[in-house]
Design a protein around this motif. Structure first.
Motif, PDB file in Angstrom:
ATOM      1  N   VAL A 196       1.184  -0.754   0.121  1.00 31.33           N
ATOM      2  CA  VAL A 196       0.053   0.271   0.004  1.00 31.33           C
ATOM      3  C   VAL A 196       0.778   0.874  -0.098  1.00 31.33           C
ATOM      4  CG1 VAL A 196      -0.083  -0.308   2.490  1.00 31.33           C
ATOM      5  CG2 VAL A 196      -1.600   1.108   1.190  1.00 31.33           C
ATOM      6  N   ALA A 197       0.579   2.303  -0.269  1.00 29.35           N
ATOM      7  CA  ALA A 197       1.388   3.881  -0.521  1.00 29.35           C
ATOM      8  C   ALA A 197       0.200   4.615  -0.985  1.00 29.35           C
ATOM      9  CB  ALA A 197       1.753   3.395  -1.934  1.00 29.35           C
ATOM     10  N   ILE A 198       0.915   5.570  -0.358  1.00 28.88           N
ATOM     11  CA  ILE A 198       0.065   6.954   0.052  1.00 28.88           C
ATOM     12  C   ILE A 198       0.365   8.141  -0.444  1.00 28.88           C
ATOM     13  CG2 ILE A 198      -0.723   8.662   1.781  1.00 28.88           C
ATOM     14  CD1 ILE A 198      -0.554   6.596   3.799  1.00 28.88           C
ATOM     15  N   LYS A 241       1.402  -5.609   5.051  1.00 29.85           N
ATOM     16  CA  LYS A 241       1.944  -3.810   5.040  1.00 29.85           C
ATOM     17  C   LYS A 241       1.029  -2.756   5.355  1.00 29.85           C
ATOM     18  CE  LYS A 241       5.488  -3.959   3.267  1.00 29.85           C
ATOM     19  NZ  LYS A 241       6.885  -3.666   3.560  1.00 29.85           N
ATOM     20  N   PHE A 242       2.143  -2.121   6.400  1.00 28.77           N
ATOM     21  CA  PHE A 242       1.235  -0.670   6.696  1.00 28.77           C
ATOM     22  C   PHE A 242       1.437   1.056   5.665  1.00 28.77           C
ATOM     23  CE2 PHE A 242       2.622  -2.193  11.308  1.00 28.77           C
ATOM     24  CZ  PHE A 242       1.011  -2.273  11.446  1.00 28.77           C
ATOM     25  N   ALA A 243       0.979   1.468   5.679  1.00 29.88           N
ATOM     26  CA  ALA A 243       0.922   2.936   5.406  1.00 29.88           C
ATOM     27  C   ALA A 243       0.118   3.826   6.563  1.00 29.88           C
ATOM     28  CB  ALA A 243       1.002   3.088   3.916  1.00 29.88           C
ATOM     29  N   LEU A 244       1.729   4.490   7.074  1.00 31.48           N
ATOM     30  CA  LEU A 244       0.708   5.507   8.183  1.00 31.48           C
ATOM     31  C   LEU A 244       0.897   7.124   7.662  1.00 31.48           C
ATOM     32  CD1 LEU A 244       0.266   6.739  10.553  1.00 31.48           C
ATOM     33  CD2 LEU A 244       2.462   7.242  11.434  1.00 31.48           C
ATOM     34  N   ASP A 245      -0.336   7.764   7.378  1.00 31.39           N
ATOM     35  CA  ASP A 245      -0.646   9.255   7.236  1.00 31.39           C
ATOM     36  C   ASP A 245      -0.320  10.293   8.296  1.00 31.39           C
ATOM     37  OD1 ASP A 245      -1.376  11.437   6.132  1.00 31.39           O
ATOM     38  OD2 ASP A 245      -3.008  10.813   4.791  1.00 31.39           O
ATOM     39  N   ASP A 246       0.024  10.450   8.741  1.00 22.60           N
ATOM     40  CA  ASP A 246       0.753  11.016  10.603  1.00 22.60           C
ATOM     41  C   ASP A 246      -0.448  12.246  10.458  1.00 22.60           C
ATOM     42  OD1 ASP A 246       1.644  11.320  12.796  1.00 22.60           O
ATOM     43  OD2 ASP A 246       2.656  11.921  12.509  1.00 22.60           O
ATOM     44  N   LYS A 247      -0.082  13.523   8.743  1.00 22.89           N
ATOM     45  CA  LYS A 247      -1.235  14.714   8.973  1.00 22.89           C
ATOM     46  C   LYS A 247      -2.248  14.239   9.251  1.00 22.89           C
ATOM     47  CE  LYS A 247      -1.710  18.576   6.415  1.00 22.89           C
ATOM     48  NZ  LYS A 247      -0.976  18.696   4.750  1.00 22.89           N
ATOM     49  N   HIS A 248      -2.624  13.478   8.436  1.00 22.20           N
ATOM     50  CA  HIS A 248      -4.181  12.917   8.566  1.00 22.20           C
ATOM     51  C   HIS A 248      -5.026  12.003   9.890  1.00 22.20           C
ATOM     52  CE1 HIS A 248      -3.747  15.097   4.356  1.00 22.20           C
ATOM     53  NE2 HIS A 248      -4.605  15.883   4.920  1.00 22.20           N
ATOM     54  N   ARG A 250      -4.288   8.524   9.360  1.00 24.18           N
ATOM     55  CA  ARG A 250      -4.625   7.800   8.631  1.00 24.18           C
ATOM     56  C   ARG A 250      -4.084   6.411   9.108  1.00 24.18           C
ATOM     57  NH1 ARG A 250      -6.887  11.216   4.096  1.00 24.18           N
ATOM     58  NH2 ARG A 250      -9.183  12.024   5.405  1.00 24.18           N
ATOM     59  N   LEU A 251      -4.647   5.046   9.397  1.00 24.65           N
ATOM     60  CA  LEU A 251      -3.727   4.421   9.264  1.00 24.65           C
ATOM     61  C   LEU A 251      -4.006   2.944   8.283  1.00 24.65           C
ATOM     62  CD1 LEU A 251      -0.805   1.976  10.016  1.00 24.65           C
ATOM     63  CD2 LEU A 251      -2.368   1.018  11.759  1.00 24.65           C
ATOM     64  N   TYR A 252      -3.450   2.825   7.118  1.00 24.38           N
ATOM     65  CA  TYR A 252      -3.921   1.844   6.529  1.00 24.38           C
ATOM     66  C   TYR A 252      -3.183   0.129   6.471  1.00 24.38           C
ATOM     67  CZ  TYR A 252      -5.453   6.178   4.077  1.00 24.38           C
ATOM     68  OH  TYR A 252      -5.665   7.214   3.633  1.00 24.38           O
ATOM     69  N   THR A 253      -3.623  -0.407   6.179  1.00 26.90           N
ATOM     70  CA  THR A 253      -2.899  -1.880   6.536  1.00 26.90           C
ATOM     71  C   THR A 253      -3.819  -2.918   5.269  1.00 26.90           C
ATOM     72  OG1 THR A 253      -5.103  -2.525   7.597  1.00 26.90           O
ATOM     73  CG2 THR A 253      -3.507  -1.773   8.622  1.00 26.90           C
ATOM     74  N   SER A 274      -3.035 -10.723   3.338  1.00 26.78           N
ATOM     75  CA  SER A 274      -3.587 -11.574   2.118  1.00 26.78           C
ATOM     76  C   SER A 274      -5.040 -12.106   2.654  1.00 26.78           C
ATOM     77  CB  SER A 274      -2.640 -12.496   2.999  1.00 26.78           C
ATOM     78  OG  SER A 274      -2.680 -12.976   4.304  1.00 26.78           O
ATOM     79  N   ASP A 275      -6.042 -11.771   2.672  1.00 23.97           N
ATOM     80  CA  ASP A 275      -7.514 -12.068   3.184  1.00 23.97           C
ATOM     81  C   ASP A 275      -7.810 -11.549   1.780  1.00 23.97           C
ATOM     82  OD1 ASP A 275      -7.561  -9.344   4.008  1.00 23.97           O
ATOM     83  OD2 ASP A 275      -8.980  -9.863   5.892  1.00 23.97           O
ATOM     84  N   GLY A 276      -7.184 -10.341   1.349  1.00 23.10           N
ATOM     85  CA  GLY A 276      -7.450  -9.556   0.015  1.00 23.10           C
ATOM     86  C   GLY A 276      -8.481  -8.361   0.309  1.00 23.10           C
ATOM     87  N   ARG A 277      -8.338  -7.845   1.469  1.00 23.65           N
ATOM     88  CA  ARG A 277      -9.053  -6.515   2.133  1.00 23.65           C
ATOM     89  C   ARG A 277      -7.101  -5.180   2.264  1.00 23.65           C
ATOM     90  NH1 ARG A 277     -13.479  -7.357   6.296  1.00 23.65           N
ATOM     91  NH2 ARG A 277     -14.978  -8.660   4.563  1.00 23.65           N
ATOM     92  N   MET A 278      -8.073  -3.864   2.191  1.00 21.61           N
ATOM     93  CA  MET A 278      -7.584  -2.995   2.588  1.00 21.61           C
ATOM     94  C   MET A 278      -8.097  -1.766   2.986  1.00 21.61           C
ATOM     95  SD  MET A 278      -4.895   0.539   0.506  1.00 21.61           S
ATOM     96  CE  MET A 278      -6.737   0.962   0.135  1.00 21.61           C
ATOM     97  N   LYS A 279      -7.703  -1.669   4.799  1.00 17.10           N
ATOM     98  CA  LYS A 279      -8.149  -0.733   5.626  1.00 17.10           C
ATOM     99  C   LYS A 279      -7.631   0.405   6.294  1.00 17.10           C
ATOM    100  CE  LYS A 279     -10.518  -4.885   7.757  1.00 17.10           C
ATOM    101  NZ  LYS A 279     -10.774  -5.515   9.776  1.00 17.10           N
TER     102      LYS A 279
END
Length: 353
Positions: free
Chosen positions: A40-42, A321-328, A330-333, A336-341
Motif C-alpha cells: 500500500v502507498a499514500i 504492510k502498513f502505510a501511515l498518514d500522520d498528518k491526517h 490515518r493508518l492503512y493496512t 492476504s485476506d484480500g482487504r485494505m483497511k
C-alpha cells in the motif's frame, strides 16, 4: 541486549485506533481466487492511496469520495509501489522483474523495463531528491535506476546472492542503503571513502527472512521485522543490535513507528510510565503479525521494547504492510485476506469516534 516481555493486561484500543473502514475487498469482486494484497502507498497529499498484490491488479482509491479504479500491471504480482512527488505518476515493481511507471490521470503506461538479471523484484524505494529508484531482488541483486528514464546507474550483487526482501535509505540523496536479506542479515551498503565503487558490511539480526526496515525518528536507528516473529532495534551507525522482543504473532511482516510527537504515542507512553505529560515522549511501535493482528509496543528511553498491552484482530489473515498518514491521522493496512483497511487514529486519549 535486553529482552523485555512485560505484559500489561489492560487494553488501550480506544486511545489509539478508533475505527476502520474497508476500502478494498477482493473477495467481493469478480476475480478468481480472491487475490491477496501485498503493498500500500499514500500520495503526498494524502488524498489518494493505492494497493497492489496478486495478479498484477492495482487498486487506486480516492480517500474522500471512496471512488476506486483498477490498473492492470504487465506481468506478475505487485510487490512494491510508490507515488511520485508530483502525485501524477505511480511506480510499480513485480515479482517477474518488471518496473512500470503509469500516469494517474489516464492510467496510461509512461515507461516500463524488465531487469534481465532479476529473479523478481521484492522491494524498492524511491529517492525523490536524487531521482533514483532502488530495487532489491530474490537473486540478491540491488539495482539503482534513474527514476525518470529507468536507465540503470549501477547494480550490486550481495554476498552469496542472498535474496533482498527489504530496503531502507537513511538519508535521501546519499548513497547509503540498508538491505534485509532472506538469511536474516541486514546489510549496509555505502560509497567507498574515495569513490570508485561501493563497500558493504552486515550483521545477523533474525533467524530467517528480514521483511521490514523501519526508522525510529531522529535516532539513527531502525526496527527490523522478521520471519522468526521478533522485532529488533538496530543501531545503523555501528550495525549493532540493541534490543529484541518476540511478538508472539508468528512472523512479523512490517513495523511502523508513530512519531514521538504524535498525541497517540505521547498519551500511551505517558500512561505506561505513570504520567500524562512525560518529559520525553516515547515512540509507539506497531507490528503487523502473521496471525492477522496488530500489536503495540513502547520503545523506552533505554532502547527496550515494552509491550503496551494492546492488540487488534485487524484482518482474518496476515497483515502484509502498513502505510501511515500522520498528518491526517490515518493508518492503512493490507492483508492476504484480500482487504485494505483505513484506520482512524485518535488525536488524543480522550477522543471519541
Amino acid at each position: 541486549m535486553h529482552d523485555s516481555r512485560k505484559e500489561y493486561p489492560r487494553s488501550l484500543d480506544a486511545t489509539a485506533l478508533l475505527d476502520s473502514r474497508v476500502l478494498v475487498d477482493t473477495r467481493s469482486e469478480r476475480t478468481t481466487g480472491h487475490p491477496r494484497l501485498f503493498n500500500v502507498a499514500i500520495a503526498p497529499d494524502g488524498k489518494t492511496v493505492a494497493a497492489g498484490g496478486e495478479g498484477g491488479i492495482i487498486h487506486v482509491i480516492d480517500v474522500t469520495s471512496g471512488d476506486s479504479s483498477l490498473i492492470s500491471s504487465p506481468r506478475g504480482n505487485i510487490e512494491s509501489l510508490h507515488f511520485s512527488k508530483s502525485e501524477n505518476l505511480l511506480y510499480t515493481c513485480s515479482d517477474h522483474g518488471v518496473i512500470a511507471i503509469r500516469s494517474l490521470l489516464d492510467h496510461s503506461m509512461v515507461r516500463s523495463k524488465e531487469l534481465p538479471s532479476s529473479r523478481g523484484i521484492y522491494c524498492s524505494i524511491l529517492d525523490a531528491v536524487a531521482g533514483i529508484l532502488y530495487t532489491g531482488s530474490l537473486n540478491g541483486m540491488i539495482h539503482a535506476l534513474n527514476a525518470s528514464t529507468l536507465v540503470s546507474m549501477w547494480e550490486w550483487e550481495t554476498y552469496q546472492c542472498r535474496g533482498v526482501l527489504s530496503l531502507y535509505q537513511p538519508r535521501s540523496g546519499e548513497e547509503c542503503l540498508l538491505a534485509g536479506r532472506v538469511d536474516g542479515v541486514v546489510l549496509k551498503l555505502m560509497a567507498k571513502d574515495h569513490g570508485n565503487g561501493l563497500r558493504d558490511t552486515g550483521v545477523k539480526v533474525h533467524e530467517g527472512p528480514v521483511f521490514s526496515l523501519t526508522p525510529v525518528q531522529s535516532t539513527g536507528k531502525i526496527i527490523t521485522a522478521g520471519m522468526d516473529g521478533c522485532i529488533c532495534l538496530l543501531d545503523t551507525r555501528e550495525m549493532l543490535i540493541e534490543s529484541r522482543i518476540d511478538t508472539r504473532q508468528g512472523k512479523v511482516l512490517d513495523v511502523i513507528s508513530v512519531s514521538r510527537n504524535h498525541p497517540v504515542a505521547g498519551a500511551i507512553a505517558g500512561e505506561m510510565v505513570g504520567t500524562s505529560s512525560p518529559p520525553h515522549r516515547l515512540p509507539l511501535i506497531l507490528a503487523a503479525g502473521g496471525d492477522g493482528t496488530i500489536a503495540g509496543y513502547i520503545l523506552d528511553g533505554h532502547g527496550n521494547f515494552i509491550h503496551a498491552g494492546f492488540w487488534w484482530n485487524a484482518h482474518e489473515k496476515t497483515v502484509e504492510k502498513f502505510a501511515l498518514d500522520d498528518k491526517h491521522g490515518r493508518l492503512y493496512t493490507v492483508s492476504s485476506d484480500g482487504r485494505m483497511k483505513m484506520w482512524r487514529m485518535a488525536r488524543s486519549p480522550s477522543s471519541e469516534p
